[in-house]
Design an enzyme around this catalytic site. Sequence first.
Site, PDB file in Angstrom:
ATOM      1  N   ASP A 146     -18.271   5.162  12.834  1.00  0.00           N
ATOM      2  CA  ASP A 146     -18.899   6.427  13.558  1.00  0.00           C
ATOM      3  C   ASP A 146     -19.444   6.096  14.914  1.00  0.00           C
ATOM      4  O   ASP A 146     -19.106   6.593  15.812  1.00  0.00           O
ATOM      5  CB  ASP A 146     -20.112   6.761  12.590  1.00  0.00           C
ATOM      6  CG  ASP A 146     -19.556   7.729  11.651  1.00  0.00           C
ATOM      7  OD1 ASP A 146     -18.608   7.706  11.191  1.00  0.00           O
ATOM      8  OD2 ASP A 146     -20.580   8.628  11.215  1.00  0.00           O
ATOM      9  N   LEU A 199     -20.214  15.100  10.562  1.00  0.00           N
ATOM     10  CA  LEU A 199     -19.695  15.167  12.216  1.00  0.00           C
ATOM     11  C   LEU A 199     -20.447  14.041  12.951  1.00  0.00           C
ATOM     12  O   LEU A 199     -20.485  14.272  14.030  1.00  0.00           O
ATOM     13  CB  LEU A 199     -19.888  16.292  12.283  1.00  0.00           C
ATOM     14  CG  LEU A 199     -19.365  17.744  11.558  1.00  0.00           C
ATOM     15  CD1 LEU A 199     -19.556  18.919  12.133  1.00  0.00           C
ATOM     16  CD2 LEU A 199     -17.335  17.224  11.615  1.00  0.00           C
TER      17      LEU A 199
END
Length: 313
Positions: free
Chosen positions: A151, A105
């Site tokens: 990311d 995440l």
Amino acid sequence: MSSLPAGAAPGKIILFGEHAVVYGRPAVAAALGHGLGATAERDPLGPCLRIPSWGKSGLEVRLQAPGKDFDAIARAFAAALDAAGLGRPPVAITLDGELPLGVGLGSSAAFAVAILRCLAAYRREPFTSEGLLEAAALVEAVFHGNASGLDHTVVAHGACLRFQRGLDPAFAPIALAHPVPLVVAWTPREGSTRDAVAGLQVRHDAHRVWYERLFDHIGQLAEEGIVALEKGDISGLGVLFDLNQGLLNACGVSSLANERMVGIARRHGALGAKLTGAGMGGAIIAVVPEQPRRVVDALRGAGFDAIATRVGG
Ligand code: PMV
């Protein structure tokens, strides 16, 4: 009273295209509502990084004597100080937040961006957007080796983006027709992102043609996913999630735990579900427009962590 220098960054989910993005295919990712925040205060014995919520009793990393177990974190912190041009200042950074660690995440990118923003506030000179991306890439490389850059790009921009390595610019914002209702669930990983990427690279190098074909299909699903997001076609999105999950399984990055979470979500009303991030455990996302609580409860009942959230809006 002046407030402490501070910085924050959200986590992220990858909606489509993880792994294939390392091989130049497009991916789609979005910022999460959960994230990390950093504050800086004077510490004559600094630099020091405190992370109260990590590990059993929290972490404290001092660069003078980095603990053996925390070497990567110490090196990443040192890389952030260097990228901010601060040398070794008398400062303690406290990092906290509600983002689970190491499950795909975006915690390492949020680590990088939150600390860099905090250091920029401390030195009283913000990064430019490009400067922040460059600095975050250096910090993230400590954790991820051959990372695509997806990311930290999403975490620094905080939006829903199409990302493709090698394009200039590598990212383009996606205008969502509606917020996308998702359930996110996670479990500890069986290996790191670095392991998952390296393992796939070995398989790819041994059978280049077959894996390139898989990556092409994953790239096409990402493009179709963008159309579904722009149209607000939530059920189409679910089908595309399921197809992408099948291809990730074929790539060898989905674990038994990923398949269980995906299966539970589908059985309890998700319109589609897939792993998100590097796989080998970690997180999954499921499209759940109605009664997300049922899916969350079923996943929790099976021993996984789960939350209902939205992307966009
Ligand atoms: O699991 P995460 O958040 O580390 O995501 C990794 C995504 C990969 O595509 C597998 C690697 C990358 O660098 O893009």
